[in-house]
Design a protein around this motif. Structure first.
Motif, PDB file in Angstrom:
ATOM      1  N   THR A  19       0.852  -1.184   0.000  1.00  0.00           N
ATOM      2  CA  THR A  19       0.000   0.000   0.000  1.00  0.00           C
ATOM      3  C   THR A  19       0.888   1.233   0.000  1.00  0.00           C
ATOM      4  N   ARG A  20       0.755   2.072  -1.007  1.00  0.00           N
ATOM      5  CA  ARG A  20       1.613   3.237  -1.148  1.00  0.00           C
ATOM      6  C   ARG A  20       0.942   4.483  -0.568  1.00  0.00           C
ATOM      7  N   LEU A  21       1.751   5.338   0.053  1.00  0.00           N
ATOM      8  CA  LEU A  21       1.298   6.635   0.550  1.00  0.00           C
ATOM      9  C   LEU A  21       2.244   7.686   0.007  1.00  0.00           C
ATOM     10  N   TYR A  22       1.692   8.693  -0.650  1.00  0.00           N
ATOM     11  CA  TYR A  22       2.466   9.790  -1.244  1.00  0.00           C
ATOM     12  C   TYR A  22       2.417  10.969  -0.285  1.00  0.00           C
ATOM     13  N   HIS A  23       3.579  11.493   0.094  1.00  0.00           N
ATOM     14  CA  HIS A  23       3.668  12.615   1.036  1.00  0.00           C
ATOM     15  C   HIS A  23       4.708  13.579   0.489  1.00  0.00           C
ATOM     16  N   ALA A  24       4.261  14.781   0.146  1.00  0.00           N
ATOM     17  CA  ALA A  24       5.168  15.766  -0.461  1.00  0.00           C
ATOM     18  C   ALA A  24       4.728  17.166  -0.082  1.00  0.00           C
ATOM     19  N   HIS A  63     -13.547   6.056   6.960  1.00  0.00           N
ATOM     20  CA  HIS A  63     -14.291   5.975   5.713  1.00  0.00           C
ATOM     21  C   HIS A  63     -13.344   5.703   4.545  1.00  0.00           C
ATOM     22  N   ILE A  64     -13.921   5.381   3.410  1.00  0.00           N
ATOM     23  CA  ILE A  64     -13.196   5.270   2.142  1.00  0.00           C
ATOM     24  C   ILE A  64     -13.861   6.204   1.141  1.00  0.00           C
ATOM     25  N   HIS A  65     -13.303   6.295  -0.074  1.00  0.00           N
ATOM     26  CA  HIS A  65     -13.868   7.151  -1.111  1.00  0.00           C
ATOM     27  C   HIS A  65     -14.247   6.272  -2.314  1.00  0.00           C
ATOM     28  N   PRO A  66     -15.455   5.698  -2.300  1.00  0.00           N
ATOM     29  CA  PRO A  66     -15.846   4.785  -3.379  1.00  0.00           C
ATOM     30  C   PRO A  66     -15.874   5.469  -4.745  1.00  0.00           C
ATOM     31  N   HIS A  67     -15.639   4.672  -5.772  1.00  0.00           N
ATOM     32  CA  HIS A  67     -15.769   5.086  -7.179  1.00  0.00           C
ATOM     33  C   HIS A  67     -14.657   6.024  -7.648  1.00  0.00           C
ATOM     34  N   GLY A 108      -1.451  20.318  18.277  1.00  0.00           N
ATOM     35  CA  GLY A 108      -2.563  19.533  18.803  1.00  0.00           C
ATOM     36  C   GLY A 108      -3.546  19.090  17.744  1.00  0.00           C
ATOM     37  N   ALA A 109      -3.393  19.583  16.514  1.00  0.00           N
ATOM     38  CA  ALA A 109      -4.266  19.136  15.424  1.00  0.00           C
ATOM     39  C   ALA A 109      -3.965  17.675  15.107  1.00  0.00           C
ATOM     40  N   SER A 110      -4.997  16.930  14.784  1.00  0.00           N
ATOM     41  CA  SER A 110      -4.852  15.494  14.608  1.00  0.00           C
ATOM     42  C   SER A 110      -4.159  15.137  13.296  1.00  0.00           C
ATOM     43  N   ALA A 111      -3.404  14.035  13.357  1.00  0.00           N
ATOM     44  CA  ALA A 111      -2.790  13.459  12.169  1.00  0.00           C
ATOM     45  C   ALA A 111      -3.874  12.740  11.356  1.00  0.00           C
ATOM     46  N   LEU A 112      -3.470  12.207  10.211  1.00  0.00           N
ATOM     47  CA  LEU A 112      -4.362  11.359   9.430  1.00  0.00           C
ATOM     48  C   LEU A 112      -4.093   9.907   9.826  1.00  0.00           C
ATOM     49  N   LYS A 113      -5.137   9.206  10.220  1.00  0.00           N
ATOM     50  CA  LYS A 113      -5.011   7.815  10.665  1.00  0.00           C
ATOM     51  C   LYS A 113      -5.387   6.888   9.521  1.00  0.00           C
ATOM     52  N   LEU A 114      -4.454   6.033   9.117  1.00  0.00           N
ATOM     53  CA  LEU A 114      -4.646   5.107   8.001  1.00  0.00           C
ATOM     54  C   LEU A 114      -4.718   3.677   8.530  1.00  0.00           C
ATOM     55  N   GLU A 115      -5.639   2.894   7.991  1.00  0.00           N
ATOM     56  CA  GLU A 115      -5.889   1.539   8.493  1.00  0.00           C
ATOM     57  C   GLU A 115      -5.406   0.482   7.508  1.00  0.00           C
ATOM     58  N   ASP A 116      -4.768  -0.551   8.026  1.00  0.00           N
ATOM     59  CA  ASP A 116      -4.357  -1.693   7.211  1.00  0.00           C
ATOM     60  C   ASP A 116      -5.583  -2.251   6.495  1.00  0.00           C
ATOM     61  N   PRO A 117      -5.584  -2.302   5.166  1.00  0.00           N
ATOM     62  CA  PRO A 117      -6.776  -2.763   4.450  1.00  0.00           C
ATOM     63  C   PRO A 117      -7.087  -4.239   4.662  1.00  0.00           C
ATOM     64  N   ARG A 118      -6.156  -4.978   5.267  1.00  0.00           N
ATOM     65  CA  ARG A 118      -6.402  -6.402   5.511  1.00  0.00           C
ATOM     66  C   ARG A 118      -7.049  -6.662   6.861  1.00  0.00           C
ATOM     67  N   SER A 119      -7.321  -5.625   7.643  1.00  0.00           N
ATOM     68  CA  SER A 119      -7.711  -5.810   9.041  1.00  0.00           C
ATOM     69  C   SER A 119      -8.956  -6.681   9.201  1.00  0.00           C
ATOM     70  N   ALA A 120      -9.897  -6.584   8.283  1.00  0.00           N
ATOM     71  CA  ALA A 120     -11.119  -7.387   8.393  1.00  0.00           C
ATOM     72  C   ALA A 120     -10.850  -8.875   8.207  1.00  0.00           C
ATOM     73  N   ARG A 121      -9.696  -9.232   7.671  1.00  0.00           N
ATOM     74  CA  ARG A 121      -9.360 -10.635   7.414  1.00  0.00           C
ATOM     75  C   ARG A 121      -8.430 -11.227   8.473  1.00  0.00           C
ATOM     76  N   MET A 122      -8.134 -10.454   9.505  1.00  0.00           N
ATOM     77  CA  MET A 122      -7.156 -10.902  10.497  1.00  0.00           C
ATOM     78  C   MET A 122      -7.817 -11.116  11.858  1.00  0.00           C
ATOM     79  N   SER A 160      -7.966   5.258  -3.298  1.00  0.00           N
ATOM     80  CA  SER A 160      -9.229   5.650  -2.677  1.00  0.00           C
ATOM     81  C   SER A 160      -9.876   4.548  -1.842  1.00  0.00           C
ATOM     82  N   TRP A 161      -9.453   3.284  -2.021  1.00  0.00           N
ATOM     83  CA  TRP A 161     -10.022   2.201  -1.227  1.00  0.00           C
ATOM     84  C   TRP A 161      -9.412   2.128   0.174  1.00  0.00           C
ATOM     85  N   LEU A 162      -8.375   2.901   0.462  1.00  0.00           N
ATOM     86  CA  LEU A 162      -7.691   2.826   1.749  1.00  0.00           C
ATOM     87  C   LEU A 162      -8.516   3.539   2.834  1.00  0.00           C
ATOM     88  N   ARG A 163      -8.901   2.797   3.845  1.00  0.00           N
ATOM     89  CA  ARG A 163      -9.721   3.367   4.916  1.00  0.00           C
ATOM     90  C   ARG A 163      -8.880   4.299   5.782  1.00  0.00           C
TER      91      ARG A 163
END
Length: 206
Positions: A10-15, A117-121, A135-149, A181-184
Motif C-alpha cells: 500500500t503506497r502513501l504519497y507525502h510531499a 471511511h473510504i472514497h468509493p468510485h 494539537g491538530a490530529s494526524a491522518l489515521k490510516l488503516e491496514d486494508p487487511r484488518s477485516a481478514r485478520m 481511494s479504497w484505503l480506509r
C-alpha cells in the motif's frame, strides 16, 4: 537463510505542495477557506443537519476551481502531484490521465473528528493541509487487511511501520498526502483550540 519480501504494498504519497507549480500562498488559501465557509449557507445548513463538526463544502459547492482562482491554481499543482503518484503506482492509464472529480474544504474545530471511511468510485484521493495548529490530529490510516485478520495477535508497539494495523501520517501546512481511494482512513479528534483546515479531493479515470 529465508527469503522475506513485502507483497501487495500500500503506497502513501507525502510531499510539499510547492514541489509542483503554480505556487500557492497558504495564507491566502486559508483566508479563502474561511471566506467561502462564511458565505456558504447551504453548506452550513448541511453540516448542522448531519451533525458534521465545523464546516465542509463537500455537499454544497462543486465548482471551487471555477469560482475562486486560487483553487484553480491549486488543482493545477494537484494534477502534477497525482500524475507523479500514478506513475509510481505503475497504473496503465492507456494514454489517459486521472482527472479531478471533486474538491472540498474541511474546517474542523476543537473536539471535531471525521470517522473512518473510504472514497468509493474514485482512484486516488488526498488532502492538502492549510492550517495544522499544535494539537491538530494526524491522518489515521488503516491496514486494508484488518477485516481478514480476526485471529491474528496484536502487533508489538514498536513494530515496523509497514506491519502496523494503524499508521498516523503527520502532515504540516503546505503538505499534500495521496493514497488509493479504497484505503480506509479517519481524522481523530482535533485537540487544538484552533481550527484544523484542509482541502480534500478525489481523482478518477474517465
Amino acid at each position: 537463510m529465508p527469503n522475506l519480501k513485502s507483497l501487495f504494498v500500500t503506497r502513501l504519497y507525502h510531499a510539499a505542495l510547492s514541489e509542483q507549480k503554480p505556487s500557492i500562498d497558504p495564507t491566502e488559501l486559508e483566508a479563502s477557506c474561511y471566506s467561502i465557509a462564511e458565505d456558504d449557507e447551504a453548506g452550513q445548513t448541511w453540516c448542522e443537519e448531519n451533525g458534521y463538526p465545523g464546516y465542509t463544502s463537500y455537499a454544497s459547492l462543486t465548482d471551487l476551481p471555477w469560482r475562486f482562482p486560487i483553487f484553480g491554481d491549486l488543482v493545477k499543482a494537484l494534477d502534477a502531484h497525482v500524475a507523479a503518484f500514478s506513475e509510481d503506482l505503475e497504473f496503465d492509464l492507456e494514454d489517459r490521465a486521472l482527472t479531478l472529480e471533486d474538491i472540498w474544504i474541511n474546517i474542523l474545530p476543537e473536539g471535531g473528528t471525521h470517522s473512518s471511511h473510504i472514497h468509493p468510485h474514485s482512484v486516488i484521493s488526498g488532502t492538502t493541509y492549510v492550517a495544522m495548529p499544535d494539537g491538530a490530529s494526524a491522518l489515521k490510516l488503516e491496514d486494508p487487511r484488518s477485516a481478514r485478520m480476526m485471529a491474528a495477535p496484536a502487533r508489538k508497539k514498536d513494530a515496523r511501520e509497514e506491519l502496523r494495523t494503524f499508521v498516523y501520517a503527520k502532515p504540516v501546512v503546505g503538505d499534500v498526502l495521496l493514497w488509493e481511494s479504497w484505503l480506509r482512513h479517519e481524522v481523530p479528534m482535533n485537540m487544538s483550540e484552533d481550527d484544523r483546515i484542509s482541502v480534500s479531493f478525489n481523482y478518477g479515470w474517465a
